[in-house]
Design an enzyme around this catalytic site. Structure first.
Site, mmCIF file in Angstrom:
data_model
loop_
_atom_site.group_PDB
_atom_site.id
_atom_site.type_symbol
_atom_site.label_atom_id
_atom_site.label_comp_id
_atom_site.label_asym_id
_atom_site.label_seq_id
_atom_site.Cartn_x
_atom_site.Cartn_y
_atom_site.Cartn_z
ATOM 1 N N CYS A 69 0.800 -1.220 0.000
ATOM 2 C CA CYS A 69 0.000 0.000 0.000
ATOM 3 C C CYS A 69 0.837 1.276 0.000
ATOM 4 C CB CYS A 69 -0.957 -0.015 1.192
ATOM 5 S SG CYS A 69 -1.942 -1.520 1.234
ATOM 6 N N HIS A 121 -2.572 7.434 6.941
ATOM 7 C CA HIS A 121 -2.842 6.158 6.270
ATOM 8 C C HIS A 121 -4.241 5.697 6.645
ATOM 9 C CE1 HIS A 121 -1.894 2.511 4.185
ATOM 10 N NE2 HIS A 121 -2.075 1.761 5.257
ATOM 11 N N PHE A 139 1.761 -3.723 3.861
ATOM 12 C CA PHE A 139 2.101 -5.055 4.363
ATOM 13 C C PHE A 139 3.583 -5.325 4.088
ATOM 14 C CE2 PHE A 139 -2.392 -7.122 3.838
ATOM 15 C CZ PHE A 139 -2.836 -6.399 4.912
ATOM 16 N N LYS A 162 -9.468 7.792 3.291
ATOM 17 C CA LYS A 162 -9.937 6.439 2.989
ATOM 18 C C LYS A 162 -11.360 6.209 3.515
ATOM 19 C CE LYS A 162 -5.457 4.031 2.792
ATOM 20 N NZ LYS A 162 -4.550 5.122 3.195
ATOM 21 N N GLU A 169 -0.617 4.587 14.226
ATOM 22 C CA GLU A 169 -0.248 5.810 13.504
ATOM 23 C C GLU A 169 -0.464 7.049 14.364
ATOM 24 O OE1 GLU A 169 -0.922 7.984 9.172
ATOM 25 O OE2 GLU A 169 -2.269 6.360 9.778
ATOM 26 N N HIS A 181 -9.760 1.853 0.647
ATOM 27 C CA HIS A 181 -8.317 1.654 0.600
ATOM 28 C C HIS A 181 -7.937 1.171 -0.799
ATOM 29 C CE1 HIS A 181 -4.290 0.985 1.470
ATOM 30 N NE2 HIS A 181 -4.360 0.125 2.473
#
Length: 417
Positions: free
Chosen positions: A165, A305, A403, A337, A316, A342
């Protein structure tokens, strides 16, 4: 080493909120959800039956039907967004040096739809291999920048970045560095992703990573809400034109903003979970500030994010508080998002566009779908819940994490001569 200043001179995007920059930005500012029931395949037997699809996209508006059939959807989106961005920047074959202009695009997965189709078709047969000659060229990640370069005869640096991502943020950072170091004058950068398919939805369902709020998809993406239950799959293509300041000024280009800096780090912790204290996220923001030559107090807005996952959102926010200290309470924070879903490898690109537009228009888009406060998050932080806020945004930071523990952050700021 003396490096060149870099500015944004063009933008193109196709998103779940609209298929051009104006519609995308209006959707963000007005808090529109792009989520709805999946139309690209029959999802009735899947645990998640909804996603944030790019709607009403007709690739033949950008290429002929024969060519479109030879290209995966993720590449179609990249081509369309690139055409928009180049047009927005006023660039064409008559006013560029093709050897000084390159393409770096990111995608986390690439041609999954093509891969799935070819393998499933093979499985229906008697074992005799009958694959399309376009199978591999449609699927591979690097084909998107390849097509863009061939379409516009761009002979500078050309490749893809892959970091889940964080892919398209890494692409933007790579393009920035190529320009700073004098390796090119103009770079086409950003990314695309299109994996709303049986394999994509089924795979992420198996990980228990996605929301299953099928009764109310519009509110399913709930970053920072106590009842968040996972991310909503999205797809998108977003491209920005980066250009050295001297080159942009020489041709009288429109300038959106300056790209001040960027950085990349690793969590070195887990294949999918973030470091619980957000150490990788903390380090990438610190390094991005250092690269930009800025202090934390100079940042006004962070596009986080913020995927709407239980662990990721908290990690975060911990990182933001650790990096920004007391100034964290002066920041606007938002997770777009909540509206776009996402978009995986394209997330960094569409969120970079959101950050750029916040600097241009002095508006912070909201984090929608907030209903219940999370006791693990400091209520004094301004998450820009549910409604856009007007404020001066001199500089914005955009985070993306992938990831594998990949972290990337970029900073954009108002252009001052």
């Amino acid at each position: 080493m003396q490096t060149k200043r870099v500015v944004v001179t063009g933008i193109g995007c196709l998103t779940p909120l609209g298929n051009n920059l104006e519609d995308y930005w209006n959707g963000l500012v007005n808090g529109v959800s792009g989520a709805d029931m999946i139309t690209q395949f029959d999802a009735s037997k899947f645990r998640t039956k909804f996603a944030c699809e790019v709607k009403n996209f007709d690739p033949t508006e950008y290429m002929d039907r024969k060519d479109a059939r030879k290209i995966d959807r993720f590449t179609q989106l990249a081509i369309a967004a690139s055409d928009q961005a180049l047009n927005d920047a006023g660039l064409n074959k008559d006013n560029i040096d093709p050897d000084r202009m390159g393409v770096v695009l990111g995608s986390g997965i690439g041609g999954l739809i093509t891969f799935q189709h070819e393998v499933m078709e093979f499985g229906k047969g008697d074992g005799t291999p009958r694959y399309s000659p376009f199978f591999i060229p449609k699927m591979i990640l690097d084909i998107a920048p390849g097509h863009v370069s061939m379409r516009h005869n761009l002979r500078g640096p050309n490749y893809s970045t892959v970091s889940a991502c964080a892919s398209s943020t890494h692409a933007i950072i790579n393009a920035l560095d190529l320009l700073r170091l004098g390796k090119a004058d103009i770079m086409v950068t950003g990314g695309s992703e299109a994996v709303i398919s049986e394999a994509g939805i089924g795979g992420f369902n198996a990980m228990k990573a996605m929301s299953e709020r099928n009764d109310d998809p519009k509110t399913a993406s709930r970053p920072y809400d106590k009842d968040r239950d996972g991310f909503v799959m999205g797809e998108a293509g977003a491209i920005i034109i980066l250009e050295t300041l001297e080159h942009a000024l020489a041709r009288g280009a429109k300038i959106y903003c300056e790209v001040a800096g960027g950085a990349a780090t690793a969590d070195a912790y887990h294949i999918t979970a973030p470091h619980p204290e957000g150490l990788g996220a903390q380090n990438v923001m610190i390094k991005a500030l250092e690269d930009a030559g800025m202090t934390s107090e100079e940042i006004d807005y962070i596009n986080t994010h913020g995927t709407s996952t239980p662990l990721g959102d908290i990690a975060e926010v911990k990182a933001i508080v650790n990096v920004f200290g007391d100034h964290a309470y002066n920041l606007n924070i938002s997770a777009t998002k909540s509206m776009t879903g996402h978009c995986l490898g394209a997330a960094g690109a569409i969120e970079a566009v959101a950050a750029i537009q916040s600097v241009v228009h002095d508006i912070v888009p909201p984090t929608i779908n907030h209903f219940t406060d999370d006791d693990d998050l400091d209520p004094k932080l301004n998450f820009t819940f549910n409604k856009a806020q007007k404020r001066v945004v001199n500089a914005a930071l955009s985070n993306t994490f992938g990831f594998g523990g990949h972290n990337a952050a970029i900073i954009v700021k108002k252009y001052i001569a």
